[in-house]
Design a protein around this motif. Structure first.
Motif, mmCIF file in Angstrom:
data_model
loop_
_atom_site.group_PDB
_atom_site.id
_atom_site.type_symbol
_atom_site.label_atom_id
_atom_site.label_comp_id
_atom_site.label_asym_id
_atom_site.label_seq_id
_atom_site.Cartn_x
_atom_site.Cartn_y
_atom_site.Cartn_z
ATOM 1 N N LYS A 45 0.812 -1.219 0.000
ATOM 2 C CA LYS A 45 0.000 0.000 0.000
ATOM 3 C C LYS A 45 0.846 1.271 0.000
ATOM 4 O O LYS A 45 0.327 2.352 -0.258
ATOM 5 C CB LYS A 45 -0.960 -0.005 1.185
ATOM 6 C CG LYS A 45 -1.968 -1.131 1.126
ATOM 7 C CD LYS A 45 -2.863 -1.040 -0.100
ATOM 8 C CE LYS A 45 -3.899 -2.157 -0.114
ATOM 9 N NZ LYS A 45 -4.801 -2.070 -1.268
ATOM 10 N N GLY A 179 -8.797 -6.821 -2.880
ATOM 11 C CA GLY A 179 -9.333 -6.005 -1.795
ATOM 12 C C GLY A 179 -9.947 -4.783 -2.460
ATOM 13 O O GLY A 179 -11.155 -4.699 -2.662
ATOM 14 N N THR A 180 -9.074 -3.872 -2.881
ATOM 15 C CA THR A 180 -9.546 -2.755 -3.711
ATOM 16 C C THR A 180 -9.568 -3.158 -5.186
ATOM 17 O O THR A 180 -10.187 -2.495 -5.995
ATOM 18 C CB THR A 180 -8.605 -1.553 -3.589
ATOM 19 O OG1 THR A 180 -7.317 -1.923 -4.114
ATOM 20 C CG2 THR A 180 -8.462 -1.109 -2.149
ATOM 21 N N GLY A 181 -8.821 -4.190 -5.536
ATOM 22 C CA GLY A 181 -8.680 -4.592 -6.939
ATOM 23 C C GLY A 181 -7.534 -3.863 -7.628
ATOM 24 O O GLY A 181 -7.210 -4.153 -8.783
ATOM 25 N N THR A 183 -4.303 -4.020 -7.257
ATOM 26 C CA THR A 183 -3.143 -4.840 -7.644
ATOM 27 C C THR A 183 -3.432 -5.612 -8.927
ATOM 28 O O THR A 183 -2.666 -5.506 -9.901
ATOM 29 C CB THR A 183 -2.785 -5.829 -6.519
ATOM 30 O OG1 THR A 183 -2.575 -5.105 -5.310
ATOM 31 C CG2 THR A 183 -1.546 -6.634 -6.862
ATOM 32 N N GLY A 228 -7.892 -7.896 4.377
ATOM 33 C CA GLY A 228 -7.525 -7.118 3.189
ATOM 34 C C GLY A 228 -8.125 -7.659 1.912
ATOM 35 O O GLY A 228 -8.147 -6.978 0.898
ATOM 36 N N SER A 272 -2.542 -13.009 3.276
ATOM 37 C CA SER A 272 -2.909 -12.908 1.855
ATOM 38 C C SER A 272 -1.788 -13.406 0.943
ATOM 39 O O SER A 272 -2.047 -13.773 -0.207
ATOM 40 C CB SER A 272 -3.338 -11.484 1.487
ATOM 41 O OG SER A 272 -2.276 -10.582 1.637
ATOM 42 N N ASP A 299 1.997 -8.168 2.348
ATOM 43 C CA ASP A 299 2.404 -7.521 3.606
ATOM 44 C C ASP A 299 3.104 -8.476 4.558
ATOM 45 O O ASP A 299 3.290 -9.659 4.256
ATOM 46 C CB ASP A 299 1.223 -6.787 4.269
ATOM 47 C CG ASP A 299 0.192 -7.707 4.873
ATOM 48 O OD1 ASP A 299 0.262 -8.929 4.651
ATOM 49 O OD2 ASP A 299 -0.693 -7.205 5.602
HETATM 50 N N1 PMP Z 1 -3.440 -8.268 0.977
HETATM 51 C C1 PMP Z 1 -3.518 -7.354 1.933
HETATM 52 C C2 PMP Z 1 -2.851 -7.602 3.245
HETATM 53 C C3 PMP Z 1 -4.217 -6.180 1.722
HETATM 54 O O1 PMP Z 1 -4.306 -5.258 2.705
HETATM 55 C C4 PMP Z 1 -4.853 -5.982 0.458
HETATM 56 C C5 PMP Z 1 -5.609 -4.723 0.165
HETATM 57 N N2 PMP Z 1 -6.573 -4.306 1.064
HETATM 58 C C6 PMP Z 1 -4.777 -6.956 -0.502
HETATM 59 C C7 PMP Z 1 -4.046 -8.082 -0.213
HETATM 60 C C8 PMP Z 1 -5.460 -6.811 -1.831
HETATM 61 O O2 PMP Z 1 -4.858 -5.862 -2.673
HETATM 62 P P1 PMP Z 1 -5.712 -4.853 -3.538
HETATM 63 O O3 PMP Z 1 -6.352 -3.862 -2.603
HETATM 64 O O4 PMP Z 1 -4.732 -4.185 -4.429
HETATM 65 O O5 PMP Z 1 -6.756 -5.618 -4.276
#
Ligand code: PMP
Length: 313
Positions: A45, A179-181, A183, A228, A272, A299
């Motif tokens: 992030k 999560g947000t999409g 990535t 996430g 994740s 992370d």
């Molecule tokens: N893994 C973790 C630990 C996250 O915090 C997030 C995002 N919230 C993701 C994966 C997913 O990534 P993205 O938001 O880019 O889809």
């Protein structure tokens, strides 16, 4: 006697180029893993926080002393707090009650404020409260779940680094939870920019308990074991826009066990990463061992000391 230094400021982004390493299974495929946990605040992030706030600064939307408000239960708030500290911005994180106290402490250590929204309203309650606060104070809202610059950060930075570092050609597949999409979308688009049609795979956690597997979509994506990764909140992720998309259902307990195994192999990752790695193995099983399958380790394990990741098994 307490000593205090005069104020000082860091004037460049610390989101950095992270290593892409091959993880080879005995007699099996190689998965190319982007070690995003090596970003300075401990997660991928940092990419979006640096990108979005640098743009807001350049376009005059924020300047010294402006306030930024973000709704996030995890890594994004921490990354925003760090970058705000670097840029001399004030920061408020809105998080649902019940989020681990370590997270609040990290944000406060960066000089940020933490406000809680009702636990039972989850991230949606946090988003409402963030909007209310921003309306009241004129603060800047990065809105990670809908801001296209979230995906853009991965498109122009993360994807490019992967293309430059991957030996022997471009990726055949890209795998990530949503999560947000940002990535999966950013990597998919970034690879296309480089003329590479990597097949996108979304890793979806399936919750499992003693009575079996919950297969309906709501339960499936709401697995609380993989913080996430909750795709229902995202306004950026539109499956129909990812050509050839395949969704891989992964049991959350298996994902957690895979994360533990990655830790035992020397990768200090969070849940994740286990999810992404298991899904990447499935993608490789489909495409063949010679395929270049890329995924990310988003992370670090230290954020999860008080969670099931560290339960004795
Ligand atoms: N893994 C973790 C630990 C996250 O915090 C997030 C995002 N919230 C993701 C994966 C997913 O990534 P993205 O938001 O880019 O889809």
């Amino acid at each position: 006697m307490a000593h205090s230094l005069p104020p000082f400021r860091l004037w460049s982004s610390t989101a950095s180029s992270t290593p892409l390493v091959p993880v080879r299974l005995d007699g099996g495929p190689t998965i190319w893993c982007k070690l995003e946990f090596l970003n300075p605040s401990g997660s991928t992030k940092d990419r979006i926080a640096s990108f979005i706030l640098a743009k807001a600064w350049r376009t005059g939307r924020v300047s010294e002393g402006s306030r930024v408000v973000e709704a996030s239960s995890g890594s994004t708030s921490i990354a925003m707090a760090m970058v705000c500290a670097q840029l001399g911005l004030k920061f408020t994180a809105v998080m649902p009650e019940g989020v681990s106290s370590e997270r609040s402490k990290i944000i406060r250590a960066y000089g940020g404020k933490v406000t809680h929204s009702p636990r039972d309203q989850g991230i949606f309650g946090a988003l409402d409260e963030a909007r209310r606060l921003a309306d009241e104070t004129g603060a800047f809202l990065p809105l990670q779940f809908e801001n296209p610059d979230n995906a853009e950060a991965h498109r122009v930075c993360t994807a490019r680094e992967i293309i430059l570092d991957l030996p022997g050609g471009t990726p055949d597949a890209v795998v990530s939870g949503v999560g947000t999409g940002g990535t999966i979308l950013g990597l998919y688009l970034g690879f296309r920019d480089h003329g590479c049609a990597a097949k996108p795979y979304v890793a979806r956690p399936i919750r499992r308990d003693e009575s079996g597997v919950f297969s309906d979509a709501e339960c499936a994506s709401a697995s609380s074991m993989i913080p996430g990764v909750v795709e229902q909140v995202s306004k950026l992720y539109k499956p129909e826009e990812l050509e050839g998309l395949e969704i891989l259902d992964i049991h959350d307990r298996a994902a957690l066990e895979c994360a533990r195994q990655l830790i035992r192999c020397g990768f200090p990752v969070g849940p994740s990463s286990g999810l992404n790695f298991l899904a990447a193995l499935e993608a490789a099983a489909q495409l063949g061992d010679a395929a270049r399958v890329v995924t990310v380790f988003p992370d670090r394990m230290e954020r999860y000391f008080s969670t099931a990741l560290f339960d004795e098994t």
